[in-house]
Design a protein around this motif. Sequence first.
Motif, PDB file in Angstrom:
ATOM      1  N   TRP A 112       0.685  -1.126  -0.057  1.00  0.00           N
ATOM      2  CA  TRP A 112       0.076  -0.175   0.009  1.00  0.00           C
ATOM      3  C   TRP A 112       0.873   1.329   0.062  1.00  0.00           C
ATOM      4  CZ3 TRP A 112      -5.311  -0.675  -0.191  1.00  0.00           C
ATOM      5  CH2 TRP A 112      -5.827  -1.788   0.263  1.00  0.00           C
ATOM      6  N   ARG A 114       0.308   5.121   1.264  1.00  0.00           N
ATOM      7  CA  ARG A 114      -0.377   6.268   1.556  1.00  0.00           C
ATOM      8  C   ARG A 114      -0.151   7.626   0.488  1.00  0.00           C
ATOM      9  NH1 ARG A 114      -2.665   5.045   5.971  1.00  0.00           N
ATOM     10  NH2 ARG A 114      -1.544   3.241   7.418  1.00  0.00           N
ATOM     11  N   THR A 131      -6.469   9.413   5.633  1.00  0.00           N
ATOM     12  CA  THR A 131      -5.912   8.076   6.043  1.00  0.00           C
ATOM     13  C   THR A 131      -6.189   7.154   4.581  1.00  0.00           C
ATOM     14  OG1 THR A 131      -8.277   7.412   6.625  1.00  0.00           O
ATOM     15  CG2 THR A 131      -6.632   7.986   8.170  1.00  0.00           C
ATOM     16  N   ASP A 132      -6.106   7.937   3.525  1.00  0.00           N
ATOM     17  CA  ASP A 132      -6.217   7.195   2.251  1.00  0.00           C
ATOM     18  C   ASP A 132      -5.074   6.388   1.874  1.00  0.00           C
ATOM     19  OD1 ASP A 132      -7.415   7.267  -0.711  1.00  0.00           O
ATOM     20  OD2 ASP A 132      -5.517   7.673  -0.747  1.00  0.00           O
ATOM     21  N   LYS A 133      -5.362   5.112   1.178  1.00  0.00           N
ATOM     22  CA  LYS A 133      -4.143   4.460   0.758  1.00  0.00           C
ATOM     23  C   LYS A 133      -4.653   3.625  -0.146  1.00  0.00           C
ATOM     24  CE  LYS A 133      -4.335   0.523   4.307  1.00  0.00           C
ATOM     25  NZ  LYS A 133      -3.685  -0.156   5.266  1.00  0.00           N
ATOM     26  N   THR A 163       2.922  -1.980   3.922  1.00  0.00           N
ATOM     27  CA  THR A 163       2.535  -0.378   3.715  1.00  0.00           C
ATOM     28  C   THR A 163       3.831   0.179   3.739  1.00  0.00           C
ATOM     29  OG1 THR A 163       0.519  -0.691   4.730  1.00  0.00           O
ATOM     30  CG2 THR A 163       1.444   1.532   4.485  1.00  0.00           C
ATOM     31  N   LYS A 167       5.164   8.723   1.248  1.00  0.00           N
ATOM     32  CA  LYS A 167       3.881   8.929   0.849  1.00  0.00           C
ATOM     33  C   LYS A 167       4.294   9.300  -0.807  1.00  0.00           C
ATOM     34  CE  LYS A 167       1.471  10.387   4.866  1.00  0.00           C
ATOM     35  NZ  LYS A 167       0.289  11.437   5.541  1.00  0.00           N
TER      36      LYS A 167
END
Length: 268
Positions: A112, A114, A131-133, A163, A167
């Motif tokens: 994932w 972020r 908190t989007d991923k 994760t 970002k």
Amino acid sequence: MVLQGQKITALVITYNEIGYIENCIKSVEFADEIIVVDSYSTDGTYEYLLSHPKVRVIQHPFKNYTAQKAYTLAQASNDWVVFVDADEVVTPQLESEIIATVNGPNKHAAYWFRRKFMFQEKRLRFSGWQTDKNYRLFRKSKVRFSEKRIVHETLEVNGTSGTLKEKLTHFCYRNYENYKGKMLCYGRLKAKEAILKNKRFSLGLLILKPTYRFLYNYIIRLGILDGTKGIKVCYLNALGDWERYLELRRLEHEQNVPSLKTAPQQSS
């Protein structure tokens, strides 16, 4: 054993992305292969990609996001894939983490990312996006795009997921009309998803869902702290829900009205 020199394919889908695609492509030039599938852009995107020495561009008609991304994934020559949207940018820090990850012990089949959201040139910190991923780095041999969704697509992963710490930068808001068009498109595709799942139109949901979406993102998810940016984003996200139920009503009407060819003939 730590593997060295794992090759990476960068994948992107595009439609009229001039102004964004240039920075996106520049940010993934570390990849061994860059493939872009364009759904017949009319703003110069295809011509730009065609002239880029490091890009292989393919034009393919757009049906929905899942189908387009599944087609794009099939074009990759390498097992490790980083899949980014045309309005996303891989930072140098994230690039280093990607390279270290694919050349490490490879504990996971997919990772994932972020995202840091940018409203034009300023950061959007709240409004429901904090908190989007999304899955962005994965092994082609271990995943497939789920056919249960045709928008906001996701992966079915044969293995575990991790994760990454760094970002991905997402330039989500170019201008009002662009973002509005995107939300309306998502809403219409969501309606098609609903039809496929045999969900029905409801006047109550048409009224309540957009209202709830706005209030939840603006108050509970702190969009109010994003100022006027938060108002615009929360409103347009709610507008996507409004369009979703209007389109669902229209699609139901189409299903229920027989075509002229199949309608019974009237006797004179």
